[in-house]
Design a protein around this motif. Structure first.
Motif, mmCIF file in Angstrom:
data_model
loop_
_atom_site.group_PDB
_atom_site.id
_atom_site.type_symbol
_atom_site.label_atom_id
_atom_site.label_comp_id
_atom_site.label_asym_id
_atom_site.label_seq_id
_atom_site.Cartn_x
_atom_site.Cartn_y
_atom_site.Cartn_z
ATOM 1 N N UNK A 1 0.791 -1.241 0.000
ATOM 2 C CA UNK A 1 0.000 0.000 0.000
ATOM 3 C C UNK A 1 0.819 1.285 0.000
ATOM 4 N N UNK A 2 2.083 1.221 0.397
ATOM 5 C CA UNK A 2 2.909 2.447 0.407
ATOM 6 C C UNK A 2 3.825 2.508 -0.809
ATOM 7 N N UNK A 3 3.643 1.595 -1.752
ATOM 8 C CA UNK A 3 4.395 1.674 -2.994
ATOM 9 C C UNK A 3 5.703 0.904 -3.013
ATOM 10 N N UNK A 4 5.955 0.066 -2.014
ATOM 11 C CA UNK A 4 7.180 -0.742 -2.006
ATOM 12 C C UNK A 4 6.952 -2.005 -2.826
ATOM 13 N N UNK A 5 7.881 -2.299 -3.723
ATOM 14 C CA UNK A 5 7.754 -3.489 -4.558
ATOM 15 C C UNK A 5 8.043 -4.743 -3.730
ATOM 16 N N UNK A 6 7.192 -5.748 -3.887
ATOM 17 C CA UNK A 6 7.304 -6.969 -3.089
ATOM 18 C C UNK A 6 7.823 -8.164 -3.882
ATOM 19 N N UNK A 7 7.660 -8.140 -5.190
ATOM 20 C CA UNK A 7 7.938 -9.320 -6.008
ATOM 21 C C UNK A 7 9.381 -9.821 -5.925
ATOM 22 N N UNK A 8 10.410 -8.949 -5.995
ATOM 23 C CA UNK A 8 11.783 -9.475 -5.896
ATOM 24 C C UNK A 8 12.041 -10.239 -4.601
ATOM 25 N N UNK A 9 11.469 -9.752 -3.477
ATOM 26 C CA UNK A 9 11.640 -10.450 -2.199
ATOM 27 C C UNK A 9 10.918 -11.794 -2.218
ATOM 28 N N UNK A 10 9.734 -11.821 -2.844
ATOM 29 C CA UNK A 10 9.006 -13.088 -2.976
ATOM 30 C C UNK A 10 9.822 -14.087 -3.798
ATOM 31 N N UNK A 11 10.399 -13.599 -4.875
ATOM 32 C CA UNK A 11 11.190 -14.472 -5.741
ATOM 33 C C UNK A 11 12.405 -15.029 -5.008
ATOM 34 N N UNK A 12 13.083 -14.149 -4.261
ATOM 35 C CA UNK A 12 14.284 -14.581 -3.547
ATOM 36 C C UNK A 12 13.951 -15.579 -2.441
ATOM 37 N N UNK A 13 12.837 -15.347 -1.749
ATOM 38 C CA UNK A 13 12.500 -16.180 -0.584
ATOM 39 C C UNK A 13 11.949 -17.550 -0.977
#
Length: 256
Positions: free
Chosen positions: A87-99
């Motif tokens: 909701x504050x505009x931080x991208x989540x996908x790279x962290x999902x991919x790494x984890x």
């Protein structure tokens, strides 16, 4: 008798559970949604990881010919391909991919890192980060700006940043990556390209500013990046706190 009956029931229902779990009928083992299954079948892809994503979404890590991507699915079976932001505009996908991607041993590639040609962005340090960038990559430009702004902290942490020019986003990306390797001042050439790659010239008057050696080096850099199984720029190749070679796909704040 009671003990035998109890053991029989336990084994029977245990097997029953395992069969249904394998079929994806138990709530905590999600089945592949119809939209994703259609994509997998059409493009001959495979799921290599899954996770709970925000907002009632399920997340899936998909192997696309050696490159992992993240796909999100809705409860109705439809899928979303792209980047997810909070909701504050931080991208989540790279962290999902790494984890949630399967862990690979990248030691052999770290040992072979001497194959790449790069532009050195910070003084020599105890730790080294290789950042693969394409001249047309806007996220790479943001990555460079973030590192430049945090350079005192990067140097205090004794991290040496090396930009590795590659060519993947545009037909002339490889040539322009080659001009970086060919330049006497590689960092200055790289910064001029990232400032506006569409206006950057490949020649200086009548003299080409990319030589054959530089072009070949850019091709080798790109091949090395693909051996790491990433087609994302920027991608950052480094050693983690335990000394294990690691790969981060996408923009990473210098503060991280």
């Amino acid at each position: 008798m009671i003990t035998r009956i109890g053991l029989f029931l336990a084994s029977y229902f245990g097997l029953f559970y395992l069969v249904y779990a394998a079929l994806g009928l138990i709530n905590n083992v999600p089945s592949i949604p119809s939209g994703l299954e259609a994509i997998l079948n059409e493009h001959e892809l495979s799921v290599v990881g899954e996770f709970d994503a925000p907002g009632d979404l399920d997340g899936w890590v998909v192997d696309d010919d050696g490159n992992n991507i993240v796909v999100y699915s809705r409860p109705d079976g439809s899928v979303l391909v792209g980047s997810l932001y909070d909701p504050v505009g931080k991208i989540l996908t790279p962290a999902h991919l790494a984890a949630h991607s399967p862990k690979r041993d990248l030691s052999m590639y770290w040992d072979a890192r001497g194959e790449v040609e790069y532009a050195k962005a910070t003084p020599a340090g105890e730790k080294v980060a290789y950042i693969f960038i394409d001249p047309y990559c806007s996220a790479c430009r943001r990555q460079h700006e973030s590192i430049a702004e945090a350079q005192p902290r990067v140097e205090d942490a004794s991290i040496e940043v090396r930009y590795v020019p590659v060519g993947i986003l545009s037909p002339d990306s490889m040539l322009k990556a080659g001009t970086v390797v060919s330049a006497r001042n590689r960092l200055a050439r790289l910064e001029s390209l990232m400032g506006n790659p569409f206006l950057a010239k490949l020649t200086n008057s009548d003299t080409p500013i990319v030589n054959e050696e530089g072009y070949i080096s850019a091709k080798k850099n790109t091949a090395f990046m693909r051996r790491l199984r990433t087609n994302v720029t920027p991608s950052i190749f480094y050693q983690d706190s335990n000394g294990r070679p690691s790969l981060h796909r996408g923009f990473l704040s210098a503060d991280e």
